[in-house]
Enzyme design. Structure first.
Site, mmCIF file in Angstrom:
data_model
loop_
_atom_site.group_PDB
_atom_site.id
_atom_site.type_symbol
_atom_site.label_atom_id
_atom_site.label_comp_id
_atom_site.label_asym_id
_atom_site.label_seq_id
_atom_site.Cartn_x
_atom_site.Cartn_y
_atom_site.Cartn_z
ATOM 1 N N PHE A 114 23.418 27.830 0.187
ATOM 2 C CA PHE A 114 22.112 28.356 0.229
ATOM 3 C C PHE A 114 21.340 28.902 0.610
ATOM 4 O O PHE A 114 21.192 27.857 1.595
ATOM 5 C CB PHE A 114 21.589 27.118 -1.021
ATOM 6 C CG PHE A 114 20.589 27.908 -2.366
ATOM 7 C CD1 PHE A 114 21.217 28.024 -3.522
ATOM 8 C CD2 PHE A 114 19.265 27.898 -2.007
ATOM 9 C CE1 PHE A 114 19.801 28.706 -4.295
ATOM 10 C CE2 PHE A 114 18.173 27.930 -2.251
ATOM 11 C CZ PHE A 114 18.573 28.746 -4.243
ATOM 12 N N ASP A 185 24.352 18.823 1.400
ATOM 13 C CA ASP A 185 23.910 19.176 0.120
ATOM 14 C C ASP A 185 24.843 19.181 -1.268
ATOM 15 O O ASP A 185 25.818 19.999 -1.477
ATOM 16 C CB ASP A 185 23.615 21.025 0.494
ATOM 17 C CG ASP A 185 22.342 21.608 -1.022
ATOM 18 O OD1 ASP A 185 22.173 20.793 -1.935
ATOM 19 O OD2 ASP A 185 21.719 22.554 -0.641
ATOM 20 N N TYR A 210 17.093 18.133 -10.550
ATOM 21 C CA TYR A 210 16.886 19.441 -11.874
ATOM 22 C C TYR A 210 17.739 19.674 -12.372
ATOM 23 O O TYR A 210 17.804 20.746 -13.150
ATOM 24 C CB TYR A 210 15.496 19.841 -11.598
ATOM 25 C CG TYR A 210 15.668 20.319 -10.566
ATOM 26 C CD1 TYR A 210 16.559 22.255 -10.433
ATOM 27 C CD2 TYR A 210 14.938 20.792 -9.273
ATOM 28 C CE1 TYR A 210 16.714 22.340 -9.748
ATOM 29 C CE2 TYR A 210 15.001 21.284 -7.573
ATOM 30 C CZ TYR A 210 15.902 22.426 -7.978
ATOM 31 O OH TYR A 210 16.313 23.035 -7.117
ATOM 32 N N LYS A 211 18.868 19.880 -11.868
ATOM 33 C CA LYS A 211 20.304 20.296 -12.354
ATOM 34 C C LYS A 211 20.504 19.868 -13.378
ATOM 35 O O LYS A 211 20.098 18.891 -13.877
ATOM 36 C CB LYS A 211 21.157 21.115 -10.939
ATOM 37 C CG LYS A 211 20.273 21.884 -10.151
ATOM 38 C CD LYS A 211 21.322 22.434 -9.457
ATOM 39 C CE LYS A 211 20.529 22.920 -8.474
ATOM 40 N NZ LYS A 211 20.368 24.255 -8.846
ATOM 41 N N ARG A 357 27.429 33.138 -14.175
ATOM 42 C CA ARG A 357 27.624 32.077 -13.939
ATOM 43 C C ARG A 357 27.181 31.317 -15.691
ATOM 44 O O ARG A 357 26.399 30.875 -15.830
ATOM 45 C CB ARG A 357 26.221 30.942 -12.814
ATOM 46 C CG ARG A 357 26.789 31.127 -11.036
ATOM 47 C CD ARG A 357 26.264 30.711 -10.903
ATOM 48 N NE ARG A 357 24.275 30.374 -11.378
ATOM 49 C CZ ARG A 357 24.052 29.284 -10.447
ATOM 50 N NH1 ARG A 357 23.915 28.893 -9.327
ATOM 51 N NH2 ARG A 357 22.459 29.327 -10.535
HETATM 52 C C1 PLP Z 1 22.340 24.260 -2.760
HETATM 53 C C2 PLP Z 1 20.829 25.039 -2.977
HETATM 54 N N1 PLP Z 1 20.401 23.563 -1.808
HETATM 55 C C3 PLP Z 1 18.847 24.182 -1.671
HETATM 56 C C4 PLP Z 1 18.210 24.966 -3.272
HETATM 57 C C5 PLP Z 1 17.155 24.587 -2.906
HETATM 58 O O1 PLP Z 1 16.034 23.694 -3.669
HETATM 59 P P1 PLP Z 1 14.570 23.840 -3.937
HETATM 60 O O2 PLP Z 1 13.593 24.510 -4.746
HETATM 61 O O3 PLP Z 1 13.982 22.517 -4.520
HETATM 62 O O4 PLP Z 1 14.301 23.666 -2.388
HETATM 63 C C6 PLP Z 1 19.032 25.074 -4.476
HETATM 64 C C7 PLP Z 1 17.953 25.571 -5.332
HETATM 65 O O5 PLP Z 1 18.644 25.787 -6.609
HETATM 66 C C8 PLP Z 1 20.039 25.122 -4.301
HETATM 67 O O6 PLP Z 1 21.389 25.483 -5.132
#
Ligand code: PLP
Length: 398
Positions: A114, A185, A210-211, A357
């Protein structure tokens, strides 16, 4: 006891006429959340005022919720704590891991990670100014790129676009053999697939709530530190609530015991109250049952779409063991197709440049909904119903 998914579904508020296949991005509202948050607002914040930090136990909520999430990710009680956003937790974990490996300078990640994780690593490298380097390779090339100069391997277990899953235990073993620490992560893993952090000997892990965990937009993130490291970690974000004695108000920082030191500042209590309501649902199920059902749902979707929509190209691994709880397809007009689907009540999402998705969340998604989603998508593709200007206008959030 097998999970009762009809009962868990009834515990969510889902709008009529909507098939929600985006719980991998933002979980829906647990029915209990509105009541729990309301009682937190009026009965705790309203009636108890500041005394609620003690009387309602707010101060320990990040740890209590950490233990409940820990059960879903193979983490022992007392090894997970909540707070801040996932990007912040990535920074914290990575900074700690780098500091624990002072003779080395290379962070290895992959190009499927990400972007925020890579951006945070880049920012940390600049801030440290000690010649560290962020190296990225293709996800398939990670194992071969684990070399003896590696300080930290930083990976997202399940790819946010394709759902491709890394072999966590194998990569940890390889990285440890090479003398590196590993940061995972789990944004697309926690509540999606079985994770065994302790069994896999993970060093650090972070994730969001939140997912799949349904804490609501902006819900706090979590961080795990392996027990063998927890008292050795020196937090880079050394906030007062991670101090050994926050209310001593010492001028010098002394890290708290174990995972407590990964706390930073005042936790978001209202958002955590919402998460408590979701965890009441999660407490009713085992991850093995959730995973088995997720595979049934995602396999039915994948097979149905492949059979009926030849122009959609599968972007996820075909083997369910090699993916998380989502299925993705590619199409050059993916954005417009997703808008047409949403207009017909099937909510998934789009990730640039061309990915549609779909997330599968057994707590509230039924097989009938999956079959109906396949039918609706098939109709849209067969009639090119997506081919309208209104579906091509890109909104700020895709
Ligand atoms: C794999 C991954 N890492 C990091 C993040 C970033 O998260 P945040 O916006 O809570 O910092 C996301 C957000 O969707 C994500 O999917």
């Amino acid at each position: 006891m097998a999970a009762d998914f009809a009962a868990t579904r009834a515990m969510f508020q889902l709008p009529d006429g909507v098939i929600y296949l985006d719980g991998n991005s933002l979980g829906p509202l647990p029915r209990g959340a509105a009541e729990r948050v309301a009682s937190c607002i009026t009965g705790e914040w309203g009636d108890m005022l500041i005394t609620a930090w003690n009387r309602a136990g707010w101060i320990d909520l990040p740890r209590r919720l950490g233990d409940r999430i820990g059960r879903l990710i193979g983490a022992a009680p007392g090894t997970v704590v909540l707070g801040d956003t996932l990007s912040i937790k990535v920074y914290q974990a990575l900074a700690s891991a780098l500091e624990l490996n002072p003779g080395r300078r290379v962070i290895l990640s992959d190009t499927g990670n990400f972007p925020s994780d890579l951006y945070m690593a880049d920012g940390l490298v600049r801030t440290l100014g000690r010649g560290c380097e962020l190296r990225t390779v293709a996800p398939e090339a990670v194992e071969a790129a684990i070399t003896p100069d590696l300080a930290v391997l930083m990976l997202t277990e399940v790819d946010y676009r394709t759902g491709r899953r890394h072999d966590m235990a194998r990569l940890i073993a390889k990285a440890h053999e090479a003398g590196a620490l590993v940061v995972w992560d789990l944004a697309h893993s926690a509540g999606a697939i079985e994770v065994d952090l302790a069994g896999a000997k993970a060093d650090f892990a972070v994730g969001c709530t939140y997912k799949y965990l349904n804490s609501g937009p902006g819900g706090p993130a979590f961080i795990y530190v392996a027990p063998y490291l927890a008292d050795r970690v020196r937090p880079a974000l050394s906030g007062w609530l991670g101090h050994a004695a926050p209310f001593a108000f010492d001028l010098d920082y002394r890290p708290g015991a174990g995972i407590e030191r990964m706390r930073v500042g005042t936790p978001p209590i209202l958002q955590m109250a919402a998460l408590e309501a979701s965890m009441d649902i999660w407490d009713r199920v085992e991850m093995a049952d959730v995973r088995a059902r997720s595979i049934e749902l995602s396999e039915a979707f994948l097979r149905g779409v492949e059979a009926a929509c030849p122009t959609l190209e599968l972007a996820s691994p075909r083997d369910p063991a090699a993916r998380g709880s989502q299925v993705s397809f590619r199409h050059p007009e993916g954005y417009a197709i997703m808008q047409a689907l949403i207009a017909r009540g099937v909510i998934g999402d789009f990730r640039a440049p061309d990915i549609l998705r779909f997330g599968f969340t057994p707590l509230y998604t039924t097989m009938e909904e999956v079959e109906a989603a396949v039918r609706i998508l098939t109709g849209i593709m067969a009639t090119s119903a997506w081919d309208r200007a209104e579906f091509r206008t890109r909104a700020k959030v895709t």
